[in-house]
Every structure is written in structure tokens, then in C-alpha cells.
Design an enzyme around this catalytic site. Structure first.
Site, PDB file in Angstrom:
ATOM      1  N   GLY A 239      59.647  60.750  -3.422  1.00 16.71           N
ATOM      2  CA  GLY A 239      60.493  61.481  -2.477  1.00 16.71           C
ATOM      3  C   GLY A 239      59.577  62.356  -1.648  1.00 16.71           C
ATOM      4  O   GLY A 239      58.561  61.889  -1.146  1.00 16.71           O
ATOM      5  N   GLU A 240      59.903  63.602  -1.568  1.00 13.07           N
ATOM      6  CA  GLU A 240      59.066  64.548  -0.819  1.00 13.07           C
ATOM      7  C   GLU A 240      58.647  65.644  -1.796  1.00 13.07           C
ATOM      8  O   GLU A 240      59.489  66.397  -2.273  1.00 13.07           O
ATOM      9  CB  GLU A 240      59.880  65.102   0.361  1.00 13.07           C
ATOM     10  CG  GLU A 240      59.113  66.033   1.250  1.00 13.07           C
ATOM     11  CD  GLU A 240      57.824  65.410   1.786  1.00 13.07           C
ATOM     12  OE1 GLU A 240      57.861  64.267   2.278  1.00 13.07           O
ATOM     13  OE2 GLU A 240      56.778  66.078   1.676  1.00 13.07           O
ATOM     14  N   SER A 241      57.356  65.719  -2.057  1.00 15.15           N
ATOM     15  CA  SER A 241      56.907  66.605  -3.140  1.00 15.15           C
ATOM     16  C   SER A 241      57.175  68.083  -2.848  1.00 15.15           C
ATOM     17  O   SER A 241      57.362  68.870  -3.772  1.00 15.15           O
ATOM     18  CB  SER A 241      55.435  66.368  -3.475  1.00 15.15           C
ATOM     19  OG  SER A 241      54.637  66.461  -2.329  1.00 15.15           O
TER      20      SER A 241
ATOM     21  N   CYS B 257      54.797  58.217  -7.182  1.00 18.57           N
ATOM     22  CA  CYS B 257      54.513  58.732  -5.840  1.00 18.57           C
ATOM     23  C   CYS B 257      54.620  60.264  -5.803  1.00 18.57           C
ATOM     24  O   CYS B 257      53.783  60.932  -6.390  1.00 18.57           O
ATOM     25  CB  CYS B 257      55.398  58.032  -4.817  1.00 18.57           C
ATOM     26  SG  CYS B 257      54.699  58.122  -3.166  1.00 18.57           S
TER      27      CYS B 257
ATOM     28  N   ARG C  98      47.634  64.324  -1.027  1.00 19.12           N
ATOM     29  CA  ARG C  98      48.905  63.874  -0.439  1.00 19.12           C
ATOM     30  C   ARG C  98      48.667  63.068   0.835  1.00 19.12           C
ATOM     31  O   ARG C  98      47.723  63.314   1.573  1.00 19.12           O
ATOM     32  CB  ARG C  98      49.794  65.091  -0.117  1.00 19.12           C
ATOM     33  CG  ARG C  98      50.225  65.844  -1.355  1.00 19.12           C
ATOM     34  CD  ARG C  98      51.137  67.002  -0.987  1.00 19.12           C
ATOM     35  NE  ARG C  98      52.338  66.555  -0.299  1.00 19.12           N
ATOM     36  CZ  ARG C  98      53.147  67.349   0.387  1.00 19.12           C
ATOM     37  NH1 ARG C  98      52.871  68.630   0.483  1.00 19.12           N
ATOM     38  NH2 ARG C  98      54.221  66.858   0.975  1.00 19.12           N
TER      39      ARG C  98
ATOM     40  N   HIS D 226      55.766  52.599  -5.676  1.00 18.38           N
ATOM     41  CA  HIS D 226      57.200  52.683  -6.023  1.00 18.38           C
ATOM     42  C   HIS D 226      57.618  51.490  -6.887  1.00 18.38           C
ATOM     43  O   HIS D 226      58.118  50.502  -6.349  1.00 18.38           O
ATOM     44  CB  HIS D 226      58.044  52.720  -4.742  1.00 18.38           C
ATOM     45  CG  HIS D 226      58.033  54.045  -4.057  1.00 18.38           C
ATOM     46  ND1 HIS D 226      59.052  54.959  -4.168  1.00 18.38           N
ATOM     47  CD2 HIS D 226      57.106  54.622  -3.268  1.00 18.38           C
ATOM     48  CE1 HIS D 226      58.761  56.041  -3.472  1.00 18.38           C
ATOM     49  NE2 HIS D 226      57.582  55.858  -2.907  1.00 18.38           N
TER      50      HIS D 226
ATOM     51  N   GLU E 240      60.106  51.059  -8.675  1.00 17.18           N
ATOM     52  CA  GLU E 240      61.563  50.850  -8.702  1.00 17.18           C
ATOM     53  C   GLU E 240      62.025  49.977  -7.538  1.00 17.18           C
ATOM     54  O   GLU E 240      63.184  49.577  -7.497  1.00 17.18           O
ATOM     55  CB  GLU E 240      62.290  52.207  -8.689  1.00 17.18           C
ATOM     56  CG  GLU E 240      62.353  52.932  -7.345  1.00 17.18           C
ATOM     57  CD  GLU E 240      61.033  53.583  -6.918  1.00 17.18           C
ATOM     58  OE1 GLU E 240      60.019  53.411  -7.615  1.00 17.18           O
ATOM     59  OE2 GLU E 240      61.039  54.236  -5.859  1.00 17.18           O
TER      60      GLU E 240
ATOM     61  N   ILE F  18      54.414  54.122   0.006  1.00 15.59           N
ATOM     62  CA  ILE F  18      55.114  54.780   1.111  1.00 15.59           C
ATOM     63  C   ILE F  18      54.545  56.193   1.259  1.00 15.59           C
ATOM     64  O   ILE F  18      54.784  57.047   0.409  1.00 15.59           O
ATOM     65  CB  ILE F  18      56.638  54.842   0.861  1.00 15.59           C
ATOM     66  CG1 ILE F  18      57.196  53.433   0.616  1.00 15.59           C
ATOM     67  CG2 ILE F  18      57.357  55.505   2.037  1.00 15.59           C
ATOM     68  CD1 ILE F  18      58.630  53.413   0.103  1.00 15.59           C
ATOM     69  N   ARG F  19      53.770  56.405   2.294  1.00 15.60           N
ATOM     70  CA  ARG F  19      53.080  57.701   2.493  1.00 15.60           C
ATOM     71  C   ARG F  19      52.511  58.192   1.154  1.00 15.60           C
ATOM     72  O   ARG F  19      52.772  59.301   0.685  1.00 15.60           O
ATOM     73  CB  ARG F  19      54.022  58.735   3.114  1.00 15.60           C
ATOM     74  CG  ARG F  19      54.512  58.285   4.498  1.00 15.60           C
ATOM     75  CD  ARG F  19      54.941  59.430   5.390  1.00 15.60           C
ATOM     76  NE  ARG F  19      55.837  60.348   4.725  1.00 15.60           N
ATOM     77  CZ  ARG F  19      55.614  61.647   4.565  1.00 15.60           C
ATOM     78  NH1 ARG F  19      54.530  62.202   5.045  1.00 15.60           N
ATOM     79  NH2 ARG F  19      56.488  62.394   3.945  1.00 15.60           N
TER      80      ARG F  19
HETATM   81  N1  GLN Z   1      54.227  61.771   1.067  1.00 14.02           N
HETATM   82  C1  GLN Z   1      55.101  62.272   0.049  1.00 14.02           C
HETATM   83  C2  GLN Z   1      54.614  63.627  -0.460  1.00 14.02           C
HETATM   84  O1  GLN Z   1      53.486  63.995  -0.298  1.00 14.02           O
HETATM   85  C3  GLN Z   1      55.240  61.298  -1.095  1.00 14.02           C
HETATM   86  C4  GLN Z   1      55.865  60.035  -0.607  1.00 14.02           C
HETATM   87  C5  GLN Z   1      56.647  59.281  -1.621  1.00 14.02           C
HETATM   88  O2  GLN Z   1      57.006  59.776  -2.703  1.00 14.02           O
HETATM   89  N2  GLN Z   1      56.983  58.071  -1.281  1.00 14.02           N
HETATM   90  O3  GLN Z   1      55.393  64.293  -1.045  1.00 14.02           O
END
Ligand code: GLN
Length: 206
Positions: free
Chosen positions: A62-64, A94, A121, A187, A189, A151-152
Site C-alpha cells: 500500500g502506502e507506507s 512491499c 523506498r 505483491h 497476492e 509496484i513502486r
Molecule cells: N511505494 C510504496 C511506499 O513506499 C510501496 C508500494 C507498494 O506497497 N506497492 O510506501
């Protein structure tokens, strides 16, 4: 095979292990679906009491920044550390891997520090923000040729001596393990390959 044994196989038995999925933000449903496919009961975790009776806990991607704030807001930082200390298994994927690391570089966020590695990150830059790649042939036995969706994604840096690198992509660690604690930068999942979830479950089933 009788009809009832088919049912027992298809649905988690009442005494089957329970794995929590941190419910703050991210790919929560997909992780719960992966657990169901492995006949393991899943439970969303949003409060310390939700950790009771769990065998393992997944911290989704997600977004840390958001997840890190949520852990404080829902009063979960200490309870998760105590859960791990008591032998509870962990899997961070992630952003979840960032949460488990001892420190995050590049727009640092507070982490839980439960596995001995650092993360950078968004380490793959804009051009390769998201990509799919197989794990290297030279990964640990059983971990080669696994399709990974990034993903990122963060990068795993300086794993400590107690940390085993299970899988690499282009030579970079992407899946690590320290005892019953796992972290991956992709990921799992989002693909049909359930090896990572399976490894988490096996870590507390033995
Ligand atoms: N870029 C996100 C972060 O630094 C992580 C991306 C992800 O969990 N797919 O939080």
C-alpha cells in the site's frame, strides 16, 4: 472421497490456523483470498484484540506513510512487536516489508524494526515504477522462476547475518526470511503462485 471430506478440504476447518491481515490500507482482500485458497482462515486486524489467537500476520502493500501512521493511530506498534516476540509469524509485502525493516531510506517513515534489513523506498525509479519479473534461477531451492509483480517497490538493503535471502531478481534480494518473519518487495497476492503465503503457513505449522 465422501462429500463431507470434500467440504472439509474446500473450506477452512474451524480448528485450522488463523492468519491476520493488517486492515489499515492496501491489498487486504487479495491476501484474504490467497489464504482462503490455502484453506486457512483469515481475519482483518485493526485493533490489538484482533491479534488474539492468530498464528501469523500479513502486512499488505500500500502506502507506507499511511500504514505507518495507522499503526500508531490504532495502537498496534507494541502489540505487533509482542505478537512476533511470542512466536507469531509475519509476512510483510512491499509497503509491509518497509514496515518490518529496521529503517527506511528515501522519504523515511517510522518502521517496526522486526527484521534485520533496511529498505529504500520507491527504489526502482519512475521508468520501472511497476514491472513484472521472474526470480533468478540462482534463488534458494524452491524459489526460482516465480513471477513477481513490483509496484513502486522498495529495495532490500544490507540484510543482517540472521536474514536469509530466499529469492532474488536480477541479483537483488526480493524475498527474505528471518526465522518465522518474511518480507518481500513484490505483491505475491496478485499472482496465482501461492509459494510465499504457503511458506508463511509452513513456518508455524511445523
Ligand atoms: N511505494 C510504496 C511506499 O513506499 C510501496 C508500494 C507498494 O506497497 N506497492 O510506501
Amino acid at each position: 472421497m465422501t462429500e463431507s471430506s470434500v467440504l472439509l478440504h474446500d473450506f477452512p476447518a474451524p480448528d485450522s490456523p488463523i492468519v491476520g491481515v493488517l486492515g489499515i490500507q492496501g491489498d487486504i482482500e487479495k491476501h484474504l483470498a490467497a489464504l482462503e485458497r490455502l484453506s486457512v482462515r483469515g481475519r482483518r486486524v485493526l485493533a490489538p484484540k484482533d491479534l488474539e489467537g492468530l498464528h501469523g500476520l500479513i502486512l499488505p502493500g500500500g502506502e507506507s506513510t499511511t500504514v505507518s501512521k495507522g499503526l500508531v493511530r490504532f495502537d498496534l506498534v507494541k502489540p505487533i512487536a509482542e505478537f512476533a516476540e511470542a512466536g507469531g509469524a509475519l509476512l510483510g509485502t512491499c509497503a509491509g516489508a518497509i514496515m518490518l525493516s529496521r529503517a527506511a531510506r528515501n522519504h523515511p517513515v517510522p518502521t517496526l524494526g522486526l527484521i534485520d534489513f533496511e529498505t529504500e523506498r520507491n527504489a526502482y525509479g519512475t521508468q520501472r515504477d511497476s514491472f513484472v519479473a521472474p526470480t533468478d534461477r540462482e534463488s534458494k531451492p524452491g524459489w526460482a522462476d516465480m513471477e513477481c509483480i513490483f509496484i513502486r517497490a522498495p529495495r532490500i538493503l544490507s540484510p543482517g547475518t540472521d536474514v536469509e535471502v530466499l529469492a532474488r531478481v536480477d541479483g537483488e534480494p526480493v524475498l527474505v526470511r528471518q526465522d518465522r518473519r518474511f518480507a518481500c518487495t513484490f505483491h505475491p497476492e496478485l499472482t496465482d503462485d501461492l509459494r510465499v503465503h504457503q511458506a508463511l503457513i509452513e513456518s508455524f505449522s511445523r
